[in-house]
Design an enzyme around this catalytic site. Structure first.
Site, PDB file in Angstrom:
ATOM      1  CG  HIS A 360      -2.169  -0.734   1.195  1.00 29.49           C
ATOM      2  ND1 HIS A 360      -3.182  -0.428   0.357  1.00 29.49           N
ATOM      3  CD2 HIS A 360      -2.366  -2.244   1.576  1.00 29.49           C
ATOM      4  CE1 HIS A 360      -4.343  -1.444   0.450  1.00 29.49           C
ATOM      5  NE2 HIS A 360      -3.532  -2.335   1.097  1.00 29.49           N
ATOM      6  CE  LYS A 549      -6.760  13.487   0.037  1.00 28.28           C
ATOM      7  NZ  LYS A 549      -6.985  12.506  -0.703  1.00 28.28           N
ATOM      8  NE  ARG A 550      -2.473   8.017   6.426  1.00 27.49           N
ATOM      9  CZ  ARG A 550      -0.905   8.134   5.988  1.00 27.49           C
ATOM     10  NH1 ARG A 550       0.015   8.556   6.848  1.00 27.49           N
ATOM     11  NH2 ARG A 550      -0.699   7.661   4.771  1.00 27.49           N
ATOM     12  CE  LYS A 555      -2.564  10.363   3.055  1.00 27.34           C
ATOM     13  NZ  LYS A 555      -3.181   9.671   1.704  1.00 27.34           N
ATOM     14  CB  THR A 657     -10.522   4.333  -1.376  1.00 29.80           C
ATOM     15  OG1 THR A 657     -10.200   4.662   0.194  1.00 29.80           O
ATOM     16  CG2 THR A 657      -9.848   3.259  -1.849  1.00 29.80           C
ATOM     17  CE  LYS A 661     -14.217   5.691   0.624  1.00 32.30           C
ATOM     18  NZ  LYS A 661     -13.426   5.920   1.653  1.00 32.30           N
TER      19      LYS A 661
END
Length: 820
Positions: A360, A549-550, A555, A657, A661
């Site tokens: 991952h 998100k985290r 990110k 993911t 969504k």
């Protein structure tokens, strides 16, 4: 109480009243919201039990092949609403509770989010379990029943504050304690050799300490099927609850030593590991649930098939969700060697055929490694096995490549005083899969290239997916009803590819109006939620631009908030400029020990404080940081989003993911060519996404060259210079040095890291241009409506049903089983 898989309205009413009476000695009028939720949940679970029992009776008699999905986290979200949907009981339950005077929404909101996961890894596992049950594949999800989630995030003075997430405070109505399957888990001690009756030897432990692993089973209900699979979460309990003799001798700590060890093991998801005790606890947790699962699984296999372990992989597969469950390789070897006395070569062949590994992460520093000192001390027998696996693998390397010490050091499982879990997973399994096409190619070409050269047949790609049940049917009923009305029936919910039939409607004015009305209604509902929950007013006619998100630097929440600062600076300079009102929403948890990420949260809140209270902005810009991101909050945000921020540094995000969504629910993505964004672009076309920034190849080349200088960008780009100056000139905080670390990280590097390590400044101009394109597109309602519709219509590929079928066909070699 109901005893069937379907419930009538009267049975729901009777069940709720009876559960309140027997469990709490309460009536509806006197019960708390939490008690009412528990009573409703127990009623729904009762409707599941017969199918749950029937499912496993069938599995037992048919001796079916079963996959054990091993994961440190399962971010399940609330159980009740999803179970009601999958049982097709929504109208029945709604009518029953209405007649009882119970607000079904209030009952659902009283359910805590189970504190069993943190981010995309755990949410993916939850989606996979839903698809496994819906599609009829026999499966267990196996993990730990944490008493507390990672933490409940509060924001105080703009800073993240971690508080206990006590999700079990009011009970756990969905679990069934299975004490008959409890297993002893051993730590520490000394390895001894024991002579067998036939003169051979096996190994055992002495002077160890141990805990009992007790399973709690949760039903995973398939959508409109009879299949109910199991999420099995192991809780730790002491072998001997209390040492009375030690207590009476005044040795109070020793008297409760076993209790404390057990309590710590299942207390918290991802305890802070910036100290030795935290590292030890994480390793104990991993071995704890892996050993319990393997012991029980092998016992179950023996009960069905005897000791024909050469057929183990024909009936059982262990899927390792990232490196956390990699100890399954060594533990399965231990059980086969030390419990059943198999020869090494036979045990190794069986283990490799039975284990499979999902990677991952692309970043090599995130591939899990354990110090040998800790590993060998806590798990001495397991370390012996890992050392032998490593020795044999290194012998093979010498045979393949000659005596090349550097290559052997680089590829060894044990090297440089560490045990490399990813290497163990690759060597010890039959499959290594990435979770998006670009991710798998990067693994093969860069991060795991040496292993790909040896084992090309093991490597494959399985693009992630999301369950349509929770992520549109449950969270977006308005859009679900519109899709069902348009397509004529609702079987698209378990066949998401049918959404492609919406494409011809994308230009239809009437459908556009209906689609955008659903979106606006969702935005109004979210605005009302903000007002009631946070006391914040939000304009539902503004663009809802959402990044949830985290919190991690790759990110690039920092890129988005830099853009907000740039917009603020621009409006202040040109007060009359025409800007479509936009509401930026952030929500993310930072790891408790991740200082830089927590400083970014403080920055976002500082920007919000300035922007939201500046009257000259006149509603054109608003910034929200929503605390305690979780599944139930995502279910409110995703249907209301206009713009989905998927802006990670290209080549760093394995898949994502959240991007799927948002796409499914008609949000338009602004993003880099990273992770599953690449495949989303292939499905929806570049006219329906806003792609910007460097590619993964360009990022890699720039990193390798070492020629990147953020100072050049600072000197040449006024907007970048202005944004960075805002960090340190007192605009955001009277303490000019509060955000200097971020300023220095961008330009000079910090604590040995490269300047602008994730290329925020390098991609800033391209991001700004893409955001201007978003603004222009939104000003054309017909164009935006078509883009939104096309995103939903093209989301069919990203169903977890498709992903699971690929796993089953290509890795697990399984067929679905129909429960009659």
């Amino acid at each position: 109480m109901a005893k069937k898989a379907t419930l009538t309205k009267s049975q729901v009413k009777e069940g709720v009243i009876e559960n309140l009476r027997t469990a709490y000695r309460k009536t509806i009028a006197t019960a708390s919201n939490a008690q009412i939720y528990n009573a409703v949940a127990m009623t729904i679970k009762d409707a599941v039990l017969d199918n749950w029992i029937t499912t496993y009776d069938h599995y037992e008699k048919a001796k079916v092949k079963t996959v054990y999905y091993l994961s440190m986290e399962f971010l399940m979200g609330r159980f009740m609403g999803n179970a009601i949907l999958n049982l097709a009981l929504e109208e029945t339950v709604q009518e029953a509770l209405d007649e009882l005077g119970i607000d079904v929404n209030l009952a659902e909101e009283s359910e805590p989010d189970p504190g069993l996961g943190n981010g995309g890894l755990g949410r993916l596992a939850a989606c996979f379990l839903d698809s496994l049950s819906t599609m009829g594949y026999p499966a267990y999800g196996c993990g730990i029943r944490y008493h507390y989630g990672i933490f409940e995030q509060h924001i105080e003075n703009g800073y993240q504050v971690e508080k206990p997430d006590n999700w079990l405070q009011h009970g756990d109505p969905w679990s069934v304690r299975r004490e008959e399957f409890a297993r002893e888990i051993k730590f520490g001690g000394r390895v001894i050799s024991v002579k067998n009756d036939d003169g051979t030897y096996h190994f055992d432990l002495e002077d160890y300490h141990s805990v009992m692993a007790v399973p709690y089973d949760y039903p995973v209900v398939g959508y409109k099927t009879k299949t109910v699979n199991t999420l099995r979460l192991w809780d730790a309990e002491p072998v001997n609850r209390f040492d009375l003799q030690s207590f009476n001798q005044g040795q109070y700590e020793r008297a409760t030593q076993e209790q404390n060890l057990a309590r710590n093991l299942s207390s918290v998801l991802y305890p802070a590991d910036d100290h030795v005790s935290g590292k030890e606890l994480r390793l104990r947790q991993q071995y704890f649930f892996i050993s319990a699962t393997i012991q029980r699984a092998i016992e179950q296999f023996e009960g069905r098939h005897g000791r024909c372990f050469d057929k183990l992989s024909d009936y059982m597969q262990f899927q390792l969700n990232d490196t956390h469950p990699t100890l399954a390789v060594a533990e399965l070897m231990r059980v086969l060697l030390d419990v059943y006395y198999l020869e090494w070569d036979d045990a190794w062949e069986i283990t490799r055929a039975t284990c499979a590994y999902t990677n991952h992460t692309i970043m090599s520093e995130a591939l899990e490694k354990w110090p040998v000192e800790i590993f060998s001390r806590l798990l001495p027998r397991i370390y012996m096995i890992v050392e032998e696996i490593n020795r044999r693998f290194c012998v093979n390397l010498v045979e393949w490549y000659g005596n090349d010490p550097e290559r052997i050091r680089k590829m060894a499982i044990c090297a440089d005083g560490q045990v490399r879990m990813a290497h163990l997973a690759i060597v010890g399994g039959h499959s290594v899969n990435g979770v998006a096409a670009i991710h798998t190619e990067i693994l093969k070409d860069i991060e795991l290239r040496d292993f790909y050269e040896i084992y090309p047949e093991k490597f494959n790609s399985k693009t992630n997916g999301i369950t349509p049940r929770r992520w549109i049917a449950k969270c977006n009923p308005g859009l679900s009803k519109l899709v069902t009305k348009t397509l004529g029936k609702d079987d698209w919910i378990s066949d998401l590819g049918q959404l492609a039939k919406l494409k011809p409607h994308a230009d239809d004015a009437g459908f556009q109006e209906s689609f955008m009305k659903v979106k606006h209604d969702n935005k109004v509902a979210l605005s009302n939620y903000f007002r009631s929950e946070y006391g914040i007013g939000v304009d539902p006619d503004s663009i809802f631009d959402i990044q949830v998100k985290r919190l991690h630097e790759y990110k690039r929440q920092l890129l988005c908030i830099f853009h907000v600062i740039d917009m603020y600076n621009t409006i202040k300079t040109n007060p009359g400029m025409d800007v479509r009102p936009r509401t930026y929403m952030f929500s993310a948890k930072a790891a408790a020990s991740y200082h830089r990420a927590k400083l970014i949260i403080k920055l976002i809140n500082a920007v919000a404080e300035v922007v939201n209270n500046d009257p000259t902005i006149d509603g054109r810009l608003k910034v929200l940081f929503l605390p305690n991101y979780r599944v139930s909050l995502a279910e409110k945000l995703v249907p209301a989003a206009d713009v989905s921020e998927q802006i990670s540094t290209a080549g760093k995000e394995a898949s994502g993911t959240g991007n799927m969504k948002f796409m499914l629910n008609g949000a338009v993505t602004i993003g880099t060519l990273d992770g599953a964004n690449v495949e989303m672009l292939e499905e929806v076309g570049d006219e329906n996404m806003f792609i910007f920034g460097m590619t993964a190849e360009q990022v890699h080349s720039l990193t390798v060259s070492g020629n990147y200088s953020p100072w050049n960008l600072y000197n040449m780009d006024f907007n970048i210079r202005n944004v960075l100056t805002t960090l340190i000139n007192g605009t955001l905080d009277r303490n000019h040095d509060l955000f200097r670390e971020l300023y220095d990280a961008m330009l000079n590097g910090y604590n040995g890291a490269r300047p602008d390590e994730y290329y925020v400044l390098q991609d800033f101009a391209a991001y700004k241009k893409a955001q201007e394109a978003v603004d222009a597109a939104y000003k054309d309602p017909k164009r935006w409506a078509k883009m939104a519709i096309m995103n939903t219509a093209c989301a069919g590929k990203f169903s977890s049903d498709r992903t699971i079928k690929e796993y089953a066909d290509e890795i697990w070699k399984m067929k679905p089983v129909k429960i009659k």
